[in-house]
Design a protein around this motif. Structure first.
Motif, mmCIF file in Angstrom:
data_model
loop_
_atom_site.group_PDB
_atom_site.id
_atom_site.type_symbol
_atom_site.label_atom_id
_atom_site.label_comp_id
_atom_site.label_asym_id
_atom_site.label_seq_id
_atom_site.Cartn_x
_atom_site.Cartn_y
_atom_site.Cartn_z
ATOM 1 N N GLN A 286 35.553 35.459 53.393
ATOM 2 C CA GLN A 286 34.865 35.059 52.166
ATOM 3 C C GLN A 286 34.627 36.251 51.254
ATOM 4 O O GLN A 286 34.819 36.163 50.040
ATOM 5 C CB GLN A 286 33.516 34.412 52.520
ATOM 6 C CG GLN A 286 32.749 33.846 51.330
ATOM 7 C CD GLN A 286 33.420 32.633 50.701
ATOM 8 O OE1 GLN A 286 34.252 31.989 51.352
ATOM 9 N NE2 GLN A 286 33.083 32.338 49.464
ATOM 10 N N TRP A 287 34.235 37.391 51.826
ATOM 11 C CA TRP A 287 33.980 38.588 51.020
ATOM 12 C C TRP A 287 35.284 39.115 50.413
ATOM 13 O O TRP A 287 35.320 39.535 49.254
ATOM 14 C CB TRP A 287 33.305 39.649 51.880
ATOM 15 C CG TRP A 287 33.261 40.996 51.224
ATOM 16 C CD1 TRP A 287 33.840 42.139 51.638
ATOM 17 C CD2 TRP A 287 32.590 41.321 49.981
ATOM 18 N NE1 TRP A 287 33.606 43.158 50.763
ATOM 19 C CE2 TRP A 287 32.828 42.687 49.726
ATOM 20 C CE3 TRP A 287 31.837 40.593 49.064
ATOM 21 C CZ2 TRP A 287 32.336 43.343 48.622
ATOM 22 C CZ3 TRP A 287 31.352 41.245 47.938
ATOM 23 C CH2 TRP A 287 31.590 42.591 47.731
ATOM 24 N N ARG B 43 36.156 39.601 46.498
ATOM 25 C CA ARG B 43 36.510 40.925 45.969
ATOM 26 C C ARG B 43 37.922 40.950 45.390
ATOM 27 O O ARG B 43 38.158 41.602 44.376
ATOM 28 C CB ARG B 43 36.368 41.960 47.080
ATOM 29 C CG ARG B 43 36.563 43.404 46.638
ATOM 30 C CD ARG B 43 36.059 44.357 47.710
ATOM 31 N NE ARG B 43 36.722 44.163 48.969
ATOM 32 C CZ ARG B 43 37.872 44.763 49.326
ATOM 33 N NH1 ARG B 43 38.449 45.593 48.488
ATOM 34 N NH2 ARG B 43 38.406 44.544 50.502
#
Length: 291
Positions: free
Chosen positions: A198-199, A203
């Motif tokens: 998810q990160w 990003r």
């Protein structure tokens, strides 16, 4: 009819009619450039052309008497007043106070706007919780909130920062959220295929995709921060450009009021130009009409 004539006629029929072009026409045809449909090449310093025209109209209008000094003092009068205010220290002191208040509030508002846009743009639950209150705040004018903010937070800098920040976060949220939701769904499917976390998705996909909308919101936010600053500095302030203008209004000093307006105009124009320069650098990979 001879055999040679028949052969020549057959050749003309097979190859079609011949056209005769003059050398001048061919040269003009070869040098003709394709019509350019875009806005054309950027003009160096073009952002100063419009303000320069306004200043020129102001100077000429004052010189020929078309603009009454009692309505709008001449530019030379404003320049002389600004010089006096700068010499006695009143102008730099109040400009620094306004810059400090606007900068802190802008930083808080932009950060909140981006965070709320990410939460709302990447989550249906986040959108259901956040988007409604944001739309309600957008519909309420800043002036209408000030009485309630004074009752809740007093008349100090805390109230002013809250008012400016909540005004600034709206355009950042709206434009970033809209751009984020406009990201092609195939990028999300590709991210799932390559098993991004998810990160990593935020990003590498979400944030780069939302950058154009963020810069549009940031340009609006810079302008709105100055507009909100003008409003809050009229409320029991002891320093700031708005305070200086309010004091001048009480004593009928029209030239100082105009000096304050010019300061706000210069800061707004410079702030927008800086943001646009950063935007062009950050989005240099994008080919568009504005690049």
């Amino acid at each position: 009819m001879t055999a040679a004539t028949v052969e020549s006629t057959a050749t003309r029929i097979a190859t079609g009619p011949t056209t005769t072009r003059s050398p001048a026409l061919e040269s003009r045809h070869q040098t003709k450039r394709p019509r350019r449909l875009g806005p054309g090449r950027p003009i160096p310093g073009g952002w100063l052309l419009g303000p320069a025209i306004l200043l020129g109209v102001w100077i000429v209008g004052s010189a020929v008497g078309f603009i009454d000094d009692r309505t709008l003092p001449a530019p030379l009068t404003i320049l002389d007043t600004a010089s006096q205010l700068w010499s006695d220290g009143r102008l730099p002191e109040n400009i620094l106070a306004s810059l400090k208040l606007a900068s802190v509030s802008l930083a808080i508002g932009v950060t909140l706007g981006v965070v709320l846009a990410l939460i709302s743009g990447l989550s249906r639950i986040g959108e259901a919780v956040i988007d409604g209150p944001i739309q309600i705040k957008r519909a309420i004018p800043t002036l209408a909130i000030i009485p309630l903010a004074i009752l809740w937070f007093g008349i100090g800098d805390q109230m002013k920062i809250i008012i400016i920040s909540t005004s600034v976060l709206i355009p950042v949220y709206i434009n970033t959220h809209a751009q984020l939701r406009g990201v092609d769904v195939r990028y999300a499917e590709l991210a799932q295929t390559v098993k991004l976390s998810q990160w990593q998705f935020i990003r590498r996909v979400a944030l780069p995709g939302a950058v154009p909308g963020f810069f549009t919101g940031l340009r609006l936010a810079v302008t709105i921060s100055w507009l909100a600053l003008v409003v809050v500095e009229q409320v029991n302030a002891t320093q700031g450009v708005g305070y200086l203008m309010n004091q001048a209004r009480v004593y009928g000093q029209l030239d100082i009021v105009v000096v304050g307006l010019v300061v706000y105009a210069v800061f707004g124009l410079v702030g927008d130009t800086v943001v646009r320069a950063i935007e062009r650098r950050a989005l240099s990979w994008r080919r568009s009409l504005g690049s």
